[in-house]
Design an enzyme around this catalytic site. Structure first.
Site, PDB file in Angstrom:
ATOM      1  N   CYS A 111       0.544  -0.942  -0.421  1.00 16.91           N
ATOM      2  CA  CYS A 111      -0.092  -0.387   0.158  1.00 16.91           C
ATOM      3  C   CYS A 111       0.722   1.109  -0.321  1.00 16.91           C
ATOM      4  CB  CYS A 111      -0.907   0.162   1.080  1.00 16.91           C
ATOM      5  SG  CYS A 111      -2.189  -1.390   0.897  1.00 16.91           S
ATOM      6  N   HIS A 134      -3.584   7.589   1.438  1.00 17.07           N
ATOM      7  CA  HIS A 134      -3.603   6.213   1.488  1.00 17.07           C
ATOM      8  C   HIS A 134      -5.107   6.094   1.697  1.00 17.07           C
ATOM      9  CE1 HIS A 134      -3.967   1.751   0.837  1.00 17.07           C
ATOM     10  NE2 HIS A 134      -3.681   1.753   2.134  1.00 17.07           N
ATOM     11  N   ASN A 188      -9.868  -0.305   0.148  1.00 14.51           N
ATOM     12  CA  ASN A 188      -8.302  -0.483   0.139  1.00 14.51           C
ATOM     13  C   ASN A 188      -8.070  -0.504  -1.038  1.00 14.51           C
ATOM     14  OD1 ASN A 188      -5.643  -0.457   0.007  1.00 14.51           O
ATOM     15  ND2 ASN A 188      -6.013  -1.314   1.942  1.00 14.51           N
TER      16      ASN A 188
HETATM   17  N1  COA Z   1     -18.019  -7.800   9.598  1.00  9.42           N
HETATM   18  C1  COA Z   1     -18.615  -8.026  10.569  1.00  9.42           C
HETATM   19  N2  COA Z   1     -17.746  -7.954  11.613  1.00  9.42           N
HETATM   20  C2  COA Z   1     -16.523  -8.115  11.451  1.00  9.42           C
HETATM   21  C3  COA Z   1     -15.778  -8.268  10.124  1.00  9.42           C
HETATM   22  C4  COA Z   1     -16.516  -7.885   9.135  1.00  9.42           C
HETATM   23  N3  COA Z   1     -16.577  -7.486   7.591  1.00  9.42           N
HETATM   24  N4  COA Z   1     -14.992  -8.488   9.947  1.00  9.42           N
HETATM   25  C5  COA Z   1     -14.308  -8.718  11.095  1.00  9.42           C
HETATM   26  N5  COA Z   1     -15.281  -8.955  12.092  1.00  9.42           N
HETATM   27  C6  COA Z   1     -15.016  -8.893  13.428  1.00  9.42           C
HETATM   28  C7  COA Z   1     -14.362  -9.916  14.090  1.00  9.42           C
HETATM   29  O1  COA Z   1     -14.607 -11.514  13.749  1.00  9.42           O
HETATM   30  C8  COA Z   1     -14.013  -9.327  15.607  1.00  9.42           C
HETATM   31  O2  COA Z   1     -14.803 -10.151  15.966  1.00  9.42           O
HETATM   32  P1  COA Z   1     -15.073 -10.568  17.937  1.00  9.42           P
HETATM   33  O3  COA Z   1     -14.045  -9.430  18.721  1.00  9.42           O
HETATM   34  O4  COA Z   1     -15.713 -11.691  17.834  1.00  9.42           O
HETATM   35  O5  COA Z   1     -13.898 -11.384  17.089  1.00  9.42           O
HETATM   36  C9  COA Z   1     -14.639  -8.037  15.306  1.00  9.42           C
HETATM   37  O6  COA Z   1     -15.692  -7.874  14.417  1.00  9.42           O
HETATM   38  C10 COA Z   1     -13.334  -7.280  15.315  1.00  9.42           C
HETATM   39  O7  COA Z   1     -14.025  -5.581  15.937  1.00  9.42           O
HETATM   40  P2  COA Z   1     -13.031  -4.024  16.142  1.00  9.42           P
HETATM   41  O8  COA Z   1     -12.596  -4.663  17.547  1.00  9.42           O
HETATM   42  O9  COA Z   1     -13.965  -3.265  16.404  1.00  9.42           O
HETATM   43  O10 COA Z   1     -12.612  -4.381  14.986  1.00  9.42           O
HETATM   44  P3  COA Z   1     -11.832  -3.027  14.175  1.00  9.42           P
HETATM   45  O11 COA Z   1     -11.747  -1.288  15.253  1.00  9.42           O
HETATM   46  O12 COA Z   1     -10.312  -3.449  14.252  1.00  9.42           O
HETATM   47  O13 COA Z   1     -11.507  -3.135  13.070  1.00  9.42           O
HETATM   48  C11 COA Z   1     -10.505  -3.571  11.158  1.00  9.42           C
HETATM   49  C12 COA Z   1     -11.112  -3.802  12.396  1.00  9.42           C
HETATM   50  C13 COA Z   1     -10.012  -5.026  10.283  1.00  9.42           C
HETATM   51  C14 COA Z   1     -11.899  -3.004   9.536  1.00  9.42           C
HETATM   52  C15 COA Z   1      -9.868  -2.714  11.121  1.00  9.42           C
HETATM   53  O14 COA Z   1      -8.407  -3.300  12.194  1.00  9.42           O
HETATM   54  C16 COA Z   1      -8.337  -2.024  10.394  1.00  9.42           C
HETATM   55  O15 COA Z   1      -9.495  -1.211   9.223  1.00  9.42           O
HETATM   56  N6  COA Z   1      -7.645  -2.150  10.822  1.00  9.42           N
HETATM   57  C17 COA Z   1      -6.292  -2.038   9.661  1.00  9.42           C
HETATM   58  C18 COA Z   1      -6.832  -2.620   8.106  1.00  9.42           C
HETATM   59  C19 COA Z   1      -6.003  -1.969   7.240  1.00  9.42           C
HETATM   60  O16 COA Z   1      -6.104  -1.302   7.221  1.00  9.42           O
HETATM   61  N7  COA Z   1      -4.641  -2.980   6.217  1.00  9.42           N
HETATM   62  C20 COA Z   1      -4.082  -2.690   5.197  1.00  9.42           C
HETATM   63  C21 COA Z   1      -3.449  -1.616   5.747  1.00  9.42           C
HETATM   64  S1  COA Z   1      -2.375  -1.088   4.264  1.00  9.42           S
END
Ligand code: COA
Length: 323
Positions: A114, A250, A280
């Site tokens: 990315c 980004h 993304n």
């Molecule tokens: N729909 C519903 N629930 C989902 C889900 C989806 N698409 N994806 C994950 N979950 C669940 C997980 O299983 C987890 O459940 P659990 O607590 O029962 O295990 C829970 O949601 C996690 O929630 P939360 O802690 O609120 O997640 P978060 O605030 O960390 O958000 C992301 C998750 C992935 C959106 C976030 O961590 C993120 O954006 N991370 C960076 C990703 C990124 O940008 N990557 C590329 C970088 S270049």
């Protein structure tokens, strides 16, 4: 005399097919409300069955060439940032060069996931500053949909396909003020495709080599490192937060974007936001957002733009420029 790399044209391309959050609701255990609340994403574009990274790169490049009003044969450097090359080799840049009927100048790919576009921009900027090139085509192009496990709700809701391109020209005034790159491979396993050419070519060929991600850890590091790099960039140029007209981040997650904007004290209407519509798109996300910002009339000539990115590696980087 100092030579600068100046932006003279931008272009982008998105595949026709749009995949909405509602469509994902039918295939994985997720909801539109969850995706929008946690990421800001409403939809993403997905390449057609017979559409490849090269096709996206070519379409974006042609639009950038047209916007710059140049003859493609005056381009003397091609750098393509991609994680999703069509072939193991030759590079996407060489394939693109042939499509554009350009012969002779150096063409190569840069792989920083990315952060790839900022890395590619840094490389092209250094070529131009040192007289190694006078007119560069810099592209970010991805078909990330091909390395996504569409049954994994942790990742499949986040990514999309697309391409963006810029033309840089040697000039006597900025142009690019500075670029800043970082990486720390100790974090490789938090965001990766665990298979590759030398470890499991069959998986790659069969399309079962997929993105794996520890989302929360990635999120925290991204916010932290992007906060640091905006300070580093401004300090290197003796600038204040208030000197920045536009943030072109980004486009991974609206919450990460908001955290960086808050640190800069920038209102969100000074931040180009395309993550809602593109998801993304990895290396394509910044040039796609930049092109949208310019074509939609937000970013105007003479304004100062800060780009920043974070991605697998981990890699992170920034570029500060006057458009
Ligand atoms: N729909 C519903 N629930 C989902 C889900 C989806 N698409 N994806 C994950 N979950 C669940 C997980 O299983 C987890 O459940 P659990 O607590 O029962 O295990 C829970 O949601 C996690 O929630 P939360 O802690 O609120 O997640 P978060 O605030 O960390 O958000 C992301 C998750 C992935 C959106 C976030 O961590 C993120 O954006 N991370 C960076 C990703 C990124 O940008 N990557 C590329 C970088 S270049």
């Amino acid at each position: 005399m100092t030579i600068y790399a100046r932006l003279i044209g931008t272009g982008s391309y998105l595949p026709e097919r749009v995949m909405t959050n509602a469509e994902l609701e039918t295939s994985v255990d997720t909801t539109d409300a969850w995706i929008q609340a946690r990421t800001g994403i409403q939809q993403r574009h997905i390449a057609g069955e017979n559409e490849f990274t090269l096709d996206l790169a070519e379409a974006a490049s042609r639009r950038a060439i047209e916007a710059a009003g140049i003859n493609p044969n005056t381009i003397d450097l091609i750098v393509v940032a991609t994680t999703t090359a069509d072939r193991v080799f030759p590079s996407t840049a060489c394939l693109l060069q042939s499509k554009l009927d350009i012969h002779g100048p150096p063409a190569f790919d840069v792989q920083a996931v990315c952060s790839g576009f900022v890395y590619a921009l840094d490389v092209a900027n250094r070529f131009i500053q040192t007289g190694g090139a006078t007119r560069a085509l810099v592209v970010g192009a991805e078909t990330f949909s091909r390395i996504i496990d569409w049954t994994d709700r942790n990742t499949c809701v986040l990514f999309g396909d697309g391409a963006g391109a810029v033309i840089l020209d040697a000039a006597e005034s900025p142009g690019i003020y500075s670029t800043h790159l970082h990486a720390d491979g100790d974090y490789a396993n938090l965001l990766h495709v665990p298979k590759g050419v030398s470890t499991n070519l069959v998986a790659v060929q069969e399309g079962t080599a997929f993105v794996e991600m520890q989302g929360t850890e990635v999120f925290k590091m991204a916010v932290n490192k992007l906060g640091e790099i905006v300070d580093e960039t401004l300090a290197a140029n003796n600038m204040q937060y208030s000197d920045i007209d536009w943030l072109v981040p980004h486009q991974a997650n609206i919450r990460i974007i908001k955290a960086t904007a808050k640190k800069l004290g920038m209102p969100m209407d000074k931040v180009i936001q395309t993550v809602q519509y593109h998801g993304n798109t990895s290396a394509a996300s910044i040039p796609l957002a930049l092109d949208a910002g310019i074509r939609e009339g937000y970013i105007k000539p003479g304004e100062t733009v800060l780009m920043e990115a974070f991605g697998g590696g981990f890699t992170w980087g920034s570029a500060l420029l006057k458009v």
